[in-house]
Every structure is written in C-alpha cells, then in structure tokens.
Design a protein around this motif. Structure first.
Motif, PDB file in Angstrom:
ATOM      1  N   GLY A 193     -12.950 -28.339  12.148  1.00 56.36           N
ATOM      2  CA  GLY A 193     -13.385 -28.542  10.758  1.00 56.36           C
ATOM      3  C   GLY A 193     -12.207 -28.417   9.801  1.00 56.36           C
ATOM      4  N   ILE A 194     -11.348 -27.439  10.046  1.00 63.10           N
ATOM      5  CA  ILE A 194     -10.162 -27.250   9.206  1.00 63.10           C
ATOM      6  C   ILE A 194      -9.217 -28.440   9.381  1.00 63.10           C
ATOM      7  N   ASN A 223     -10.044 -31.423  10.095  1.00 65.43           N
ATOM      8  CA  ASN A 223     -10.633 -32.540   9.340  1.00 65.43           C
ATOM      9  C   ASN A 223     -10.197 -32.501   7.883  1.00 65.43           C
ATOM     10  N   GLY A 224     -10.288 -31.307   7.280  1.00 64.70           N
ATOM     11  CA  GLY A 224      -9.901 -31.166   5.876  1.00 64.70           C
ATOM     12  C   GLY A 224      -8.436 -31.511   5.678  1.00 64.70           C
ATOM     13  N   LEU A 225      -7.590 -31.010   6.586  1.00 60.01           N
ATOM     14  CA  LEU A 225      -6.159 -31.320   6.511  1.00 60.01           C
ATOM     15  C   LEU A 225      -5.934 -32.827   6.608  1.00 60.01           C
ATOM     16  N   ALA A 268      -6.887 -34.529   3.380  1.00 54.91           N
ATOM     17  CA  ALA A 268      -5.900 -34.258   2.325  1.00 54.91           C
ATOM     18  C   ALA A 268      -4.633 -35.066   2.561  1.00 54.91           C
ATOM     19  N   LEU A 269      -4.193 -35.147   3.808  1.00 54.44           N
ATOM     20  CA  LEU A 269      -2.956 -35.867   4.108  1.00 54.44           C
ATOM     21  C   LEU A 269      -3.145 -37.371   3.902  1.00 54.44           C
ATOM     22  N   ARG A 310      -5.213 -38.690   1.795  1.00 53.86           N
ATOM     23  CA  ARG A 310      -5.239 -38.878   0.337  1.00 53.86           C
ATOM     24  C   ARG A 310      -3.826 -38.942  -0.235  1.00 53.86           C
ATOM     25  N   ARG A 353     -17.273 -39.759  11.020  1.00 57.90           N
ATOM     26  CA  ARG A 353     -17.836 -40.299   9.775  1.00 57.90           C
ATOM     27  C   ARG A 353     -16.737 -40.639   8.771  1.00 57.90           C
ATOM     28  N   PHE A 354     -15.707 -39.784   8.717  1.00 56.62           N
ATOM     29  CA  PHE A 354     -14.613 -40.026   7.768  1.00 56.62           C
ATOM     30  C   PHE A 354     -13.455 -40.820   8.396  1.00 56.62           C
ATOM     31  N   GLU A 356      -4.995 -35.143 -10.162  1.00 58.63           N
ATOM     32  CA  GLU A 356      -5.490 -36.025  -9.101  1.00 58.63           C
ATOM     33  C   GLU A 356      -5.720 -35.302  -7.780  1.00 58.63           C
ATOM     34  N   ARG A 357      -5.343 -34.024  -7.723  1.00 63.81           N
ATOM     35  CA  ARG A 357      -5.614 -33.274  -6.488  1.00 63.81           C
ATOM     36  C   ARG A 357      -7.009 -32.673  -6.465  1.00 63.81           C
ATOM     37  N   ILE A 358      -7.751 -32.839  -7.567  1.00 63.69           N
ATOM     38  CA  ILE A 358      -9.132 -32.341  -7.577  1.00 63.69           C
ATOM     39  C   ILE A 358      -9.982 -33.191  -6.622  1.00 63.69           C
ATOM     40  N   VAL A 359     -10.605 -32.520  -5.657  1.00 64.07           N
ATOM     41  CA  VAL A 359     -11.551 -33.213  -4.782  1.00 64.07           C
ATOM     42  C   VAL A 359     -12.817 -32.370  -4.668  1.00 64.07           C
ATOM     43  N   ARG A 418     -12.856 -39.500  -4.216  1.00 66.30           N
ATOM     44  CA  ARG A 418     -12.420 -38.103  -4.200  1.00 66.30           C
ATOM     45  C   ARG A 418     -13.589 -37.154  -3.936  1.00 66.30           C
ATOM     46  N   PHE A 448     -16.526 -36.135  -0.976  1.00 67.07           N
ATOM     47  CA  PHE A 448     -16.874 -36.285   0.430  1.00 67.07           C
ATOM     48  C   PHE A 448     -18.180 -35.561   0.718  1.00 67.07           C
ATOM     49  N   ASN A 449     -19.092 -36.285   1.330  1.00 67.42           N
ATOM     50  CA  ASN A 449     -20.370 -35.664   1.676  1.00 67.42           C
ATOM     51  C   ASN A 449     -20.635 -35.871   3.161  1.00 67.42           C
ATOM     52  N   ALA A 450     -20.705 -34.774   3.889  1.00 64.65           N
ATOM     53  CA  ALA A 450     -20.964 -34.877   5.326  1.00 64.65           C
ATOM     54  C   ALA A 450     -22.351 -34.360   5.657  1.00 64.65           C
ATOM     55  N   LEU A 487     -18.634 -27.971   6.205  1.00 62.94           N
ATOM     56  CA  LEU A 487     -18.277 -28.198   4.794  1.00 62.94           C
ATOM     57  C   LEU A 487     -17.220 -27.175   4.347  1.00 62.94           C
ATOM     58  N   THR A 490     -13.872 -27.739   6.210  1.00 56.56           N
ATOM     59  CA  THR A 490     -13.152 -28.893   5.686  1.00 56.56           C
ATOM     60  C   THR A 490     -12.530 -28.557   4.336  1.00 56.56           C
ATOM     61  N   LEU A 549      -8.648 -28.904   3.372  1.00 57.92           N
ATOM     62  CA  LEU A 549      -8.170 -29.632   2.194  1.00 57.92           C
ATOM     63  C   LEU A 549      -7.252 -28.744   1.354  1.00 57.92           C
ATOM     64  N   GLY A 590      -4.010 -28.512   2.876  1.00 57.83           N
ATOM     65  CA  GLY A 590      -3.289 -29.763   2.693  1.00 57.83           C
ATOM     66  C   GLY A 590      -2.844 -29.990   1.254  1.00 57.83           C
ATOM     67  N   GLY A 591      -3.085 -29.008   0.373  1.00 55.39           N
ATOM     68  CA  GLY A 591      -2.576 -29.081  -0.988  1.00 55.39           C
ATOM     69  C   GLY A 591      -3.547 -29.641  -2.013  1.00 55.39           C
ATOM     70  N   ASP A 592      -4.786 -29.901  -1.612  1.00 53.21           N
ATOM     71  CA  ASP A 592      -5.749 -30.402  -2.583  1.00 53.21           C
ATOM     72  C   ASP A 592      -6.399 -29.254  -3.353  1.00 53.21           C
TER      73      ASP A 592
END
Lengths: 277, 314
Positions: A125-126, A128-130, A133-134, A136, A166-167, B24-27, B47, B49-51, B58, B61, B65, B68-70
């Motif tokens: 899950g983590i 996925n988030g990374l 973000a990457l 994006r 899904r993503f 723009e990093r707001i997600v 920007r 995301f719905n899973a 959730l 993820t 994010l 990853g800097g978001d």
C-alpha cells in the motif's frame, strides 16, 4: 549494470555472516526470515536498483519498500555493505537509541525510503502511494517492494493488490519471499503457478522464479518487463534460514535466538560456503 | 441557524480547492462510496484518487504519497477510517510522523439515521493517544475551512473531525485564525469555564446566555484543537473561575473532557463536569433527536455548570 553471479554470491555471503553476527550480538531478531531474503536483496542492490550510497536521497532513485519487516537485519546488512552507512552500526542493532531499530524507520536511515513493516501487509500500500507520487512528478523511477509470504494473509495486502492494478502502477515490482513448502502453504494456494494466476487475475503480470538464483531472478524480471501498464510480481521461491544447514527450511525455529556456540557454528558454515565459488 | 445549512464536512472539498491552485503537491485520497466524494475530485480529477472503501490501503497509500513528497489529504467515513485504518495510521503515519492529514467525515453521533455502526464517538480518543498527532474538531464551516487550509503546511500527522449535519455559524465568514494548539475564547466570564468543541460550541454559547440570566458569568472556550490543547487559555480561565464544564459529541472516555481534566488535575485542580455520551453506543435517529436523547444540549451544559459552580475552587 549486471554483475558476475560470483560477485553477487560473495556479497550475499558477506551479508549472511553479518546478519548472523548482528542477531547473535543483539540476542534478538529473526534469523531464518532474514537469511531467506539475502540473495534477493543482494541482487536488487547490486544489479537492479538505481541508488547512490553517496547521495541516498537523490530524487530519481528507485525506491525500495521492505514490507517483510522481519527481514530487517538482512536489509541493514545489505545497506551497510553497499556503504549507505558505517558497518559498525550493525552491532548496535536493536539497542536503546540505535539507528537500526527492530524494524526500519523511514528516512532516518540512509537508504530506507519507507517504514519497514512490523505490522504485516503494509508495504505494498505504501509502495502504491510512492508510485503515484513519483508518477505525478513525472519521475521514471521504479518502486520495489519485498513482502513475505506470511503477509498474504492480510486483507490490506489484497486491497493494495487491487489498487495497484486500478491505478495502473506499472512502476511497481512486488517481490514475494515464498519460503513455505508446498505442504505448509495452504494460503493462498499451494502451487506457484496457481498463485501467479491469482495475481494475474487482478490485472498484474507475475512470474515465479528461484529466489536464490540471480539469473533466475533477473530472467523473470526481464519477462515481466514486457507487461506495460501493469504492476509486476515476482514470486521468489526461497528457503528459510538459507545458508545455515541447521536452520534451513525449518519454520519452527524462526524466532529462536542462537546461543554463542550456534552463532559460531553458523558462521563457520557460511565461511566454508564461500570457498568453492 | 444559518440559512445555508453547511456542515463542517462541506468545508473539506472547498478548502482543498482553495489551496490546490497555489500548491500543486496537494492531492486527495478519498475512500468510501460516491456520496463522500468531494467537489475537489471534480475540480482536480487528476489529483484525486479513490480506491473504494478500502480504508487500510487508503491510509497506506497516503503514507506513500507523503513519502514521495506530496501534500496529502485523506478522507473517508470517520468510523471506518479511524477504526479499520487504525493499525495503518499507527504504523505507517503516526510512528514515522508523516505529514498526512486525515479527515474523518460524517463523524460523531449526528451521522444520524445510519445508526451505531456509523456513529463514531471514539475517534478523538483513538487519535489523541498518538504522540505527535494533532487532533482538530472544528465548530462550524468557517473554522473547518480555515483549519484545513492552515494544516496544509504542517509537517506532522493531523486528524480533523468533520461532521455531516449542518451546524449553526459560530464564526464570521473569512475568519482564518485557527491553528493546531489554538483555542478561541468566545465569551469572557469569571463564574465557570466552558470548554467545548465541534457542534457543542454553539450549545455552550446558548448555555452561557442562560447562565448569565442566573448571574453566573460563563467563559466559553472553543477548544477546537483537542491535541495539543490550548493549555494557556484553559489554565488562565480556571484560575479565574475555579470550575469547569466540558462539552463534546464524543464518549466521555478519552475525549476533550478527559484531556481537560488531566490538564487541570496536574496544574490547578478544579471540579470538571463533563457533558458527553456516557457508556452507550449511538442508534438510528435524526441528528436533532439524537442530540436531545444523548443529552448533548445547552440545558445539560447549564445543569453541569450549576453543579460545578457549587463545588468551585475558591
């Protein structure tokens, strides 16, 4: 940069010995679980991942998420060998105030991109988030996640399997440390092929391989490379306690702490193993 | 009552839209069904995301994010986000202290007709115990909007509790002076301190009017930052009044009341009476009926204030 298999084998052997030493010194930690993933880590860190020990946080590095937190000693010893930090840090593993805690702390250890497990089934899950973000940030880098087979019992793991598909997270490569024998497995399915089919049915590409054979790992990853738009899964067949005969394949001794004598015995065995190569 | 009838939850999408243009990093990660998707998802589909309803994933993820800097906001039904996602919030957000803003929607008893399963009366307690977790409970749309905007720059985990039922306006539109650790003294007084949060702020103001007619001057503090508490405002107040009432749409266990009691107990002990839900789960009903049934009303605050005042420290 592909390395000679003998180079990787030598690295793996050095890492195994450090793992035995650090768990022996700490008198705490999961030895068998750590030894099973050493070859995978050596392959990843010397052959696959684009990382730079001199600049551990450079932005376009490949990310690695250790979901299998029990294997933390193997990651620590790998990172030390790869010169992300001083090897001496290994000897204070699990001590009060140590950088190397029982489970890896994100961004506090050079080279550790994400929190490393502890609670099962969280790494994907983590990852996925990374990966989102990457993507994006238009970064071409990949996200590798190493999970233990035991984590597949967690619902959150499967939530993440669905979400990655899904993503369309094709920068994700999940490596599963599959150490159970066919008889022990039961969950979620006994055969490697049936398991790969299950993962594929979620929109992934998946290949089984030998997690102790560098060319098998590399070959499977190349095969997966052809599945654009889909997350990738490598089902790496391994053995618990790999490299130490009296631990190998024995899941019952997982949490056993080795006494001094058995630490020495394990080290002697690992030193012998190095010669024929 | 305000004509617009806005809830604190309504502020969620609006606040994100207002900050998204300049950052723009707001997600946003949204869980639950379509009913919970915010206007942000329409304005910024790329920007958002719905899973689905998978709250554990959730949260994970969201952590990824952030790594990853978001600049991440994650929302879903409060009961499931904090309940199902608890281990994930603990392990992947709170322990590594990642800047993830968790918005619990439809929080509290006033989730209404859905009943006990959806009505979370323990989310403040669950989040408040984490070291380093900011817990915010805004009283109205304006406070929620400002808090959401202001926490976007906070580099720590934040939980913000948002309700689905319309709340009367407490603050002037455009008021932005809301921050973690902050509180607002809405009325000054010397007889009794009323510490409240969320929908109970409006009730406390009404209670203060009633108490004034009985010659008890109540000081009303909106403790919208339940963690960290507005320590100085509370202690200054109880030094003057010598007694305190807390009011919240939450179990008495683990909420604002216990936080205030533990603060005053350690620093300046005064009697603290709590208006909250005692040892009972919720049930189906309309929000006004539920408030009445569980005693989350101005009149309950008034009687608690009388009792506290009689026992006050002199």
């Amino acid at each position: 940069m592909l390395r000679e298999p003998s180079f990787l084998a030598e690295k793996a052997s050095e890492i195994r010995r450090d793992v035995v030493r650090m768990i022996g010194l700490a008198r705490s930690g999961r030895l068998a679980s750590s030894l099973s993933i050493v070859d995978i880590l050596a392959w990843l860190y010397w052959d696959v991942l684009s990382v730079d020990p001199a600049d551990p946080w450079f932005e376009s590095r490949d990310r690695f998420v250790l979901s299998k937190g029990r294997g933390a000693p193997a990651l620590y010893a790998t990172l030390a060998n790869r010169k992300f930090f001083e090897r001496d840090e290994l000897w204070s593993y699990r001590r009060l105030g140590a950088m190397l805690q029982g489970y890896p702390q994100a961004l506090r250890i050079p080279g550790v991109d994400a929190p490393g497990g502890g609670s099962f089934g969280m790494g994907l899950g983590i990852a996925n988030g990374l990966a989102i973000a990457l993507r994006r940030g238009r970064s071409p880098c990949r996200v590798f996640c190493l999970a233990g087979e035991e984590e597949l019992q967690e619902g959150a793991f499967w939530e993440a399997v669905i979400a990655a598909s899904r993503f369309c997270l094709d920068s994700i490569c999940l490596v599963i440390d599959r150490y159970r024998t066919k008889e022990e497995a039961g969950i979620p399915s006994a055969s490697d092929e049936a398991f790969c089919e299950k993962i594929r049915s979620f929109g992934w590409t998946a290949e089984a391989c030998d997690g102790h054979d560098f060319s098998s790992l590399g070959g499977a990853l190349r095969l997966l490379g052809q599945g654009a738009g889909r997350p990738k899964c490598l089902l790496a067949r391994t053995r618990l306690g790999k490299g130490v005969s009296f631990l190998e394949g024995d899941s019952s001794g997982e949490s056993e702490v080795l006494d001094r004598e058995r630490v020495d015995k394990a080290l002697r065995e690992l030193e012998k193993e190095e010669d024929p190569l | 009552m305000n004509a617009a009838g806005r809830s604190t939850g309504d502020a969620y999408g609006h606040a994100l839209i207002s900050i998204a243009a300049s950052d723009e990093r707001i997600v946003a990660l949204e869980g639950g069904d379509a009913a919970w998707s915010s206007p942000f998802s329409e304005s910024y589909p790329e920007r958002c995301f719905n899973a689905g309803g998978a709250e554990q994933n959730l949260i994970l993820t969201a952590a990824g994010l952030a790594l990853g800097g978001d600049n991440v906001f994650v929302s879903s039904y409060a009961a499931f986000l904090t309940g199902k996602g608890y281990d994930q919030i603990r392990t992947a957000v709170a322990i590594p202290s990642l800047p993830v803003r968790i918005a619990g929607l439809g929080a509290g008893l006033t989730a209404g007709e859905e009943g006990a399963c959806h009505q979370t009366l323990e989310d403040i307690a669950l989040m408040r115990v984490f070291p380093g977790m900011t817990v915010l409970v805004p009283a109205d749309y304006t406070a929620a909007f400002a808090l959401l905007k202001n926490v976007a720059g906070v580099q720590k985990p934040v939980y913000i509790r948002l309700g689905a039922a319309a709340t009367p306006d407490v603050y002037e539109e455009g008021d932005e002076a809301f921050f973690p650790g902050g509180g607002r003294v809405l009325r000054e007084g010397t007889g009794v301190t009323l510490c409240c949060c969320g929908i109970m702020v409006h009730e406390a103001l009404r209670a203060a009017d009633v108490l004034a007619r009985q010659n008890i001057s109540a000081e009303v503090i909106d403790c919208y930052s339940v963690s960290p508490l507005p320590v100085q405002a509370i202690l200054d107040s109880v030094h003057r009044t010598g007694c305190c009432v807390t009011a919240e749409e939450h179990f008495a266990s683990g909420g604002l009341g216990e936080a205030v009691a533990s603060l005053t107990g350690a620093n300046y002990p005064v009697p603290v009476k709590m208006v909250a839900v005692f040892d009972k789960f919720g049930q189906s009903g309309s929000p006004p009926e539920l408030k009445e049934y569980y005693g989350l009303t101005a009149s309950q605050i008034v009687s608690a204030a009388m009792q506290a005042w009689i026992m006050r420290r002199r």
